[in-house]
Design a protein around this motif. Structure first.
Motif, PDB file in Angstrom:
ATOM      1  N   SER A 170       0.841  -1.186   0.000  1.00  0.00           N
ATOM      2  CA  SER A 170       0.000   0.000   0.000  1.00  0.00           C
ATOM      3  C   SER A 170       0.884   1.247   0.000  1.00  0.00           C
ATOM      4  O   SER A 170       2.095   1.165   0.189  1.00  0.00           O
ATOM      5  CB  SER A 170      -0.923   0.006   1.227  1.00  0.00           C
ATOM      6  N   ASP A 171       0.268   2.378  -0.223  1.00  0.00           N
ATOM      7  CA  ASP A 171       0.981   3.662  -0.232  1.00  0.00           C
ATOM      8  C   ASP A 171       2.113   3.689  -1.248  1.00  0.00           C
ATOM      9  O   ASP A 171       3.222   4.158  -0.961  1.00  0.00           O
ATOM     10  CB  ASP A 171       1.547   3.989   1.159  1.00  0.00           C
ATOM     11  N   ILE A 172       1.845   3.187  -2.435  1.00  0.00           N
ATOM     12  CA  ILE A 172       2.862   3.232  -3.479  1.00  0.00           C
ATOM     13  C   ILE A 172       2.375   4.098  -4.631  1.00  0.00           C
ATOM     14  O   ILE A 172       1.176   4.341  -4.789  1.00  0.00           O
ATOM     15  CB  ILE A 172       3.242   1.824  -4.003  1.00  0.00           C
ATOM     16  N   THR A 173       3.327   4.551  -5.422  1.00  0.00           N
ATOM     17  CA  THR A 173       3.053   5.403  -6.576  1.00  0.00           C
ATOM     18  C   THR A 173       3.493   4.688  -7.844  1.00  0.00           C
ATOM     19  O   THR A 173       4.561   4.069  -7.879  1.00  0.00           O
ATOM     20  CB  THR A 173       3.798   6.742  -6.448  1.00  0.00           C
ATOM     21  N   TYR A 174       2.661   4.776  -8.891  1.00  0.00           N
ATOM     22  CA  TYR A 174       2.979   4.169 -10.183  1.00  0.00           C
ATOM     23  C   TYR A 174       3.372   5.260 -11.168  1.00  0.00           C
ATOM     24  O   TYR A 174       2.746   6.326 -11.224  1.00  0.00           O
ATOM     25  CB  TYR A 174       1.775   3.414 -10.740  1.00  0.00           C
ATOM     26  N   SER A 175       4.403   4.983 -11.953  1.00  0.00           N
ATOM     27  CA  SER A 175       4.799   5.881 -13.030  1.00  0.00           C
ATOM     28  C   SER A 175       5.382   5.056 -14.166  1.00  0.00           C
ATOM     29  O   SER A 175       5.784   3.899 -13.965  1.00  0.00           O
ATOM     30  CB  SER A 175       5.814   6.925 -12.536  1.00  0.00           C
ATOM     31  N   ARG A 177       7.872   4.988 -17.882  1.00  0.00           N
ATOM     32  CA  ARG A 177       8.989   5.606 -18.597  1.00  0.00           C
ATOM     33  C   ARG A 177       9.199   4.868 -19.904  1.00  0.00           C
ATOM     34  O   ARG A 177       9.229   3.636 -19.949  1.00  0.00           O
ATOM     35  CB  ARG A 177      10.254   5.540 -17.738  1.00  0.00           C
ATOM     36  N   ARG A 178       9.317   5.637 -20.976  1.00  0.00           N
ATOM     37  CA  ARG A 178       9.633   5.053 -22.284  1.00  0.00           C
ATOM     38  C   ARG A 178      11.147   4.988 -22.415  1.00  0.00           C
ATOM     39  O   ARG A 178      11.834   6.015 -22.358  1.00  0.00           O
ATOM     40  CB  ARG A 178       9.036   5.880 -23.412  1.00  0.00           C
ATOM     41  N   GLU A 179      11.666   3.777 -22.561  1.00  0.00           N
ATOM     42  CA  GLU A 179      13.113   3.583 -22.608  1.00  0.00           C
ATOM     43  C   GLU A 179      13.660   3.940 -23.982  1.00  0.00           C
ATOM     44  O   GLU A 179      13.012   3.712 -25.006  1.00  0.00           O
ATOM     45  CB  GLU A 179      13.468   2.134 -22.262  1.00  0.00           C
ATOM     46  N   GLY A 180      14.863   4.471 -23.998  1.00  0.00           N
ATOM     47  CA  GLY A 180      15.506   4.796 -25.263  1.00  0.00           C
ATOM     48  C   GLY A 180      16.425   5.977 -25.104  1.00  0.00           C
ATOM     49  O   GLY A 180      16.480   6.623 -24.041  1.00  0.00           O
ATOM     50  N   PRO A 181      17.180   6.308 -26.156  1.00  0.00           N
ATOM     51  CA  PRO A 181      18.105   7.437 -26.075  1.00  0.00           C
ATOM     52  C   PRO A 181      17.393   8.768 -25.897  1.00  0.00           C
ATOM     53  O   PRO A 181      17.944   9.710 -25.346  1.00  0.00           O
ATOM     54  CB  PRO A 181      18.850   7.382 -27.418  1.00  0.00           C
ATOM     55  N   THR A 182      16.150   8.856 -26.362  1.00  0.00           N
ATOM     56  CA  THR A 182      15.379  10.095 -26.252  1.00  0.00           C
ATOM     57  C   THR A 182      14.146   9.837 -25.408  1.00  0.00           C
ATOM     58  O   THR A 182      13.404   8.889 -25.665  1.00  0.00           O
ATOM     59  CB  THR A 182      14.956  10.610 -27.638  1.00  0.00           C
ATOM     60  N   ASP A 183      13.940  10.663 -24.420  1.00  0.00           N
ATOM     61  CA  ASP A 183      12.774  10.532 -23.547  1.00  0.00           C
ATOM     62  C   ASP A 183      11.634  11.374 -24.109  1.00  0.00           C
ATOM     63  O   ASP A 183      11.651  12.603 -24.026  1.00  0.00           O
ATOM     64  CB  ASP A 183      13.118  10.983 -22.123  1.00  0.00           C
ATOM     65  N   PHE A 184      10.627  10.695 -24.718  1.00  0.00           N
ATOM     66  CA  PHE A 184       9.503  11.406 -25.299  1.00  0.00           C
ATOM     67  C   PHE A 184       8.441  11.741 -24.255  1.00  0.00           C
ATOM     68  O   PHE A 184       7.511  12.475 -24.538  1.00  0.00           O
ATOM     69  CB  PHE A 184       8.873  10.553 -26.416  1.00  0.00           C
ATOM     70  N   GLY A 185       8.586  11.195 -23.055  1.00  0.00           N
ATOM     71  CA  GLY A 185       7.597  11.455 -22.021  1.00  0.00           C
ATOM     72  C   GLY A 185       6.343  10.621 -22.219  1.00  0.00           C
ATOM     73  O   GLY A 185       6.124  10.017 -23.275  1.00  0.00           O
ATOM     74  N   ILE A 186       5.514  10.594 -21.208  1.00  0.00           N
ATOM     75  CA  ILE A 186       4.269   9.842 -21.239  1.00  0.00           C
ATOM     76  C   ILE A 186       3.118  10.836 -21.192  1.00  0.00           C
ATOM     77  O   ILE A 186       3.047  11.692 -20.308  1.00  0.00           O
ATOM     78  CB  ILE A 186       4.164   8.868 -20.053  1.00  0.00           C
ATOM     79  N   GLU A 187       2.207  10.718 -22.165  1.00  0.00           N
ATOM     80  CA  GLU A 187       1.067  11.614 -22.196  1.00  0.00           C
ATOM     81  C   GLU A 187       0.104  11.279 -21.056  1.00  0.00           C
ATOM     82  O   GLU A 187      -0.281  10.121 -20.891  1.00  0.00           O
ATOM     83  CB  GLU A 187       0.331  11.484 -23.539  1.00  0.00           C
ATOM     84  N   PRO A 188      -0.291  12.278 -20.259  1.00  0.00           N
ATOM     85  CA  PRO A 188      -1.233  12.003 -19.159  1.00  0.00           C
ATOM     86  C   PRO A 188      -2.546  11.408 -19.639  1.00  0.00           C
ATOM     87  O   PRO A 188      -3.194  10.669 -18.897  1.00  0.00           O
ATOM     88  CB  PRO A 188      -1.432  13.393 -18.532  1.00  0.00           C
ATOM     89  N   SER A 189      -2.954  11.742 -20.882  1.00  0.00           N
ATOM     90  CA  SER A 189      -4.223  11.220 -21.391  1.00  0.00           C
ATOM     91  C   SER A 189      -4.183   9.709 -21.578  1.00  0.00           C
ATOM     92  O   SER A 189      -5.226   9.070 -21.705  1.00  0.00           O
ATOM     93  CB  SER A 189      -4.564  11.898 -22.716  1.00  0.00           C
ATOM     94  N   GLY A 190      -2.986   9.127 -21.610  1.00  0.00           N
ATOM     95  CA  GLY A 190      -2.871   7.691 -21.781  1.00  0.00           C
ATOM     96  C   GLY A 190      -2.797   6.921 -20.482  1.00  0.00           C
ATOM     97  O   GLY A 190      -2.622   5.701 -20.504  1.00  0.00           O
ATOM     98  N   ASP A 194      -5.042   5.783 -11.662  1.00  0.00           N
ATOM     99  CA  ASP A 194      -3.922   6.318 -10.877  1.00  0.00           C
ATOM    100  C   ASP A 194      -2.560   5.880 -11.405  1.00  0.00           C
ATOM    101  O   ASP A 194      -1.619   5.654 -10.632  1.00  0.00           O
ATOM    102  CB  ASP A 194      -4.055   5.918  -9.407  1.00  0.00           C
ATOM    103  N   GLY A 195      -2.464   5.758 -12.708  1.00  0.00           N
ATOM    104  CA  GLY A 195      -1.180   5.448 -13.327  1.00  0.00           C
ATOM    105  C   GLY A 195      -0.874   3.968 -13.445  1.00  0.00           C
ATOM    106  O   GLY A 195       0.191   3.607 -13.960  1.00  0.00           O
ATOM    107  N   ILE A 214       7.402   1.859 -13.033  1.00  0.00           N
ATOM    108  CA  ILE A 214       8.174   2.129 -11.814  1.00  0.00           C
ATOM    109  C   ILE A 214       7.206   2.251 -10.642  1.00  0.00           C
ATOM    110  O   ILE A 214       6.273   3.055 -10.680  1.00  0.00           O
ATOM    111  CB  ILE A 214       8.994   3.417 -11.956  1.00  0.00           C
ATOM    112  N   VAL A 215       7.422   1.417  -9.639  1.00  0.00           N
ATOM    113  CA  VAL A 215       6.622   1.519  -8.410  1.00  0.00           C
ATOM    114  C   VAL A 215       7.551   1.996  -7.296  1.00  0.00           C
ATOM    115  O   VAL A 215       8.699   1.575  -7.199  1.00  0.00           O
ATOM    116  CB  VAL A 215       5.971   0.172  -8.045  1.00  0.00           C
ATOM    117  N   SER A 216       7.033   2.885  -6.454  1.00  0.00           N
ATOM    118  CA  SER A 216       7.887   3.473  -5.429  1.00  0.00           C
ATOM    119  C   SER A 216       7.066   3.891  -4.222  1.00  0.00           C
ATOM    120  O   SER A 216       5.856   4.125  -4.308  1.00  0.00           O
ATOM    121  CB  SER A 216       8.640   4.690  -5.985  1.00  0.00           C
ATOM    122  N   ASN A 217       7.756   3.940  -3.087  1.00  0.00           N
ATOM    123  CA  ASN A 217       7.240   4.592  -1.889  1.00  0.00           C
ATOM    124  C   ASN A 217       8.384   5.422  -1.319  1.00  0.00           C
ATOM    125  O   ASN A 217       9.474   5.449  -1.914  1.00  0.00           O
ATOM    126  CB  ASN A 217       6.658   3.566  -0.895  1.00  0.00           C
TER     127      ASN A 217
END
Length: 289
Positions: A170-175, A177-190, A194-195, A214-217
């Motif tokens: 419990s109490d974890i955050t999901y995020s 990341r698109r792997e590669g030489p260039t970080d295109f970011g993740i669109e929030p609409s996708g 809660d991630g 990535i899961v983290s606390n």
């Protein structure tokens, strides 16, 4: 009940203070709650006894305030004491700077703690700290779901839903990341739920693109990486095999039915021909007679 404990506490402190200072200790303004102190299950944490500038501590009292009020450690006239029958018995250590170390942490150790400090001039100050104990984050599980193709999508496009889940935490955050030489970011609409779910659209040019969940606390993190295009190919192959599994048996049945029909026609024609021959023979004999 709380007032009675406070009066008893001041009684003990008054008895311990020098006779030259019969008055009760002067309470300094209580400090604002500090940021939560984070600990990990099985590890240790240090609750620091901060003091005002020029504050020479003579006595100190550490208590647990929540979920239960317990006396944890004291320091009187240079003598530390931690052998109080609290849930931290054997796990609490009072350091020379009067900070309290809690060892072998458990999830139920989360709560509020206070330290009461009294100086040689009779002044007293209280510090309140909040402890939050977390489990170490395990490696998450990522599943790939392929959306059924429709007319709304361009040809050769694979619509993918990536689902991420960390068990028993419990109490974890999901995020993501698109792997590669260039970080295109993740669109929030996708992102959904809660991630935990990510929707991406892939084409032939994304064969080697990988996504990490990535899961983290506050005390740990872990990740899992997948290459979704591989699942797109497997799904396409699966669909092709499904077609073969349906079409081939039907084709075999139709072929078998055709062979049976041809054999039946051939056999019936041959039998009819033999019957005709049997009928012609007597007629021929009669005509000869």
């Amino acid at each position: 009940m709380g007032s009675l404990r406070t009066l008893l506490l001041w009684g003990v402190l008054s008895a311990l203070l020098p006779a030259a200072a019969p008055r009760a200790p002067v309470l300094l303004p209580a400090a604002a709650p500090h940021a939560p102190v984070h600990g990990q299950v099985g590890g240790s944490v240090l609750l620091e006894a901060e003091r005002p500038a020029g504050f020479q501590v003579r006595e100190a009292i550490w208590r647990s305030l929540w979920p239960s009020e317990e006396l944890l450690a004291t320091f009187f006239r240079g003598s530390p004491e931690t052998l109080y029958r609290s849930r931290f018995l054997g796990r609490a250590q009072l350091h020379s700077n009067l900070s309290l170390e809690l060892q072998s942490l458990e999830s139920r150790d989360s709560g509020n703690f206070s330290v009461l400090l009294v100086d040689t001039g009779g002044r007293a100050c209280t510090r309140v700290l909040q402890l939050k104990v977390y489990d170490s984050v395990p490696r998450p599980v990522v599943q790939v779901f392929i959306a059924a193709p429709g007319d709304a999508h361009p040809p050769k496009t694979c619509q993918v839903f990536l689902s991420c889940w960390a068990p028993n935490i419990s109490d974890i955050t999901y995020s993501w990341r698109r792997e590669g030489p260039t970080d295109f970011g993740i669109e929030p609409s996708g992102l959904f739920t809660d991630g935990q779910v990510l929707r991406v659209s892939l084409g032939p040019g994304d064969k080697s693109v990988a996504y990490s969940c990535i899961v983290s606390n506050p005390i740990s993190w872990d990740l899992a990486t997948v290459t979704p295009w591989e699942s797109c190919l497997r799904e396409a192959g699966k669909s092709y095999r499904d077609v073969l599994l349906v079409v081939l048996p039907v084709s075999l049945l139709l072929t078998l039915a055709g062979l049976l029909s041809a054999w039946h026609s051939y056999y019936s024609g041959k039998k009819h021909k033999n019957v005709c021959a049997d009928r012609v023979a007597p007629e021929t004999e009669n005509s000869l007679v």
